[in-house]
Design a protein around this motif. Sequence first.
Motif, PDB file in Angstrom:
ATOM      1  N   UNK A  39       0.834  -1.193   0.000  1.00  0.00           N
ATOM      2  CA  UNK A  39       0.000   0.000   0.000  1.00  0.00           C
ATOM      3  C   UNK A  39       0.873   1.249   0.000  1.00  0.00           C
ATOM      4  N   UNK A  40       0.595   2.143  -0.956  1.00  0.00           N
ATOM      5  CA  UNK A  40       1.316   3.410  -1.003  1.00  0.00           C
ATOM      6  C   UNK A  40       2.632   3.372  -1.742  1.00  0.00           C
ATOM      7  N   UNK A  41       2.920   2.285  -2.444  1.00  0.00           N
ATOM      8  CA  UNK A  41       4.092   2.240  -3.297  1.00  0.00           C
ATOM      9  C   UNK A  41       5.422   2.270  -2.567  1.00  0.00           C
ATOM     10  N   UNK A  42       6.500   2.413  -3.362  1.00  0.00           N
ATOM     11  CA  UNK A  42       7.870   2.488  -2.854  1.00  0.00           C
ATOM     12  C   UNK A  42       8.378   3.901  -3.032  1.00  0.00           C
ATOM     13  N   UNK A  43       8.627   4.634  -1.965  1.00  0.00           N
ATOM     14  CA  UNK A  43       9.057   6.029  -2.101  1.00  0.00           C
ATOM     15  C   UNK A  43      10.331   6.172  -2.927  1.00  0.00           C
ATOM     16  N   UNK A  44      10.298   7.091  -3.870  1.00  0.00           N
ATOM     17  CA  UNK A  44      11.465   7.504  -4.654  1.00  0.00           C
ATOM     18  C   UNK A  44      12.165   6.321  -5.340  1.00  0.00           C
TER      19      UNK A  44
END
Length: 427
Positions: free
Chosen positions: A304-309
């Motif tokens: 959930x919310x992806x992988x930052x950067x």
Amino acid sequence: MLRHLAITPLLFATALSVPVGGVDQRDRCSGVRVPGAEYSVSSCLTDLTTAGTTLTGHTDEKDWKGLLAQNAVLPSGIPGVQVDGYFPDTSTTNTNHGWNHDSQFVIRLPQNWNGGLVVAGPPGTREQYANDPIISDQVLAKGYAYAATDKGNTGDELYRDGDRPGDAIMEWHSRVAELTVAAKKVTRRHYGRSPRVTYAAGLSAGGYLVRWQLEHYPELYTGGIDWNALVFTKAGGLLATLPPALRAYPRLAKGEQSAHEEIIAAGYPKGSEKQWGYHYDNQWDLLQRTIREEVDPDYDGAQQGGTPFCPPGTAPGCDTDYDFASRPESVHRAVERISLTGNIKRPLISIQGTLDALTPPATFGDVYDRMVTAAGKAPLHRYVHVPGGTHTDGLVRIDKEYKPMLPSFVAAFNELEAWARPTTRSH
């Protein structure tokens, strides 16, 4: 876009004992009730503006961090009644006052009322006090009552609210309408008469809400004003404009000038370059992952919310690689569900910063203006470019060429007052 922030408990020691219409103002405070609210508490204040409410705990300065230019001059000294509370809701992201309850609201009732009401939703993922210096202070000084909502969910994980893609954002719209109806009833009970005019106002996501209200709930409003408004369209909006910037900026930071042209080609205005690093670090990546998770949760699987950067091609479901056009039809339907149409039914003034690097004019303000024209509603829309304006006035510190937009908002609001009079009911 800020995460949800705690605020100190309300302090109710600041009472105002000035009689209004022969009635002690303290009695008027305790008698304020908000129809439909699960809980509310009211207080008489000697100053409803941020000059006073920051001292008494009736605002949250952290919630409007970055929205105001350092040298902004704000009005003050507006006595009246403030009502804080919340409507029934099951989500708990808003921690203000220790309530841990969403659908919180604030209503401000100035002692010297001009007969009008202004309703606002916050930008980004902020809460109900976000607009206090840039909208509430400005309209209170003119005598308007003011009401604001947290939109029903807050913070970077708003996508956890709701059962299907788009539910959290759809709740934003119903919460603004809910508060508008309630605030009108509150003003009628408090002042003895209904508002003669009701305006919707907002910045960024709050501006998107203004447009939606005038498209879908026109009977509630006399007109509206939006400021660097977010736009969701069938073409994807942010989901189409953010990934190219996310892919190109790290290369630009390493000196690859071809990456600069890629960002310009994606619609970001020349002259806004000094903001790009800030937006990359604080908003582009976060906003892409938050909105994408809300409308396309299957893109990154169970995560959930992806992988930052994440660099391109380095992680399954990396938002840097996101291509809205190639996503399944179900995703496009979810975005269409929250998309604007341009079919406004009340007068609207839109102000757009020419150097906005989050909702750039070429891909946001200009697009919506064309949508309004295509819907046959051009006579109801006035679109103003503000030279040097950035997405939020806190960014003007980055470069002397950047200009604060708050004065343009005040001027546009004055124009709206003269244009959208109570007799204006064109459809």
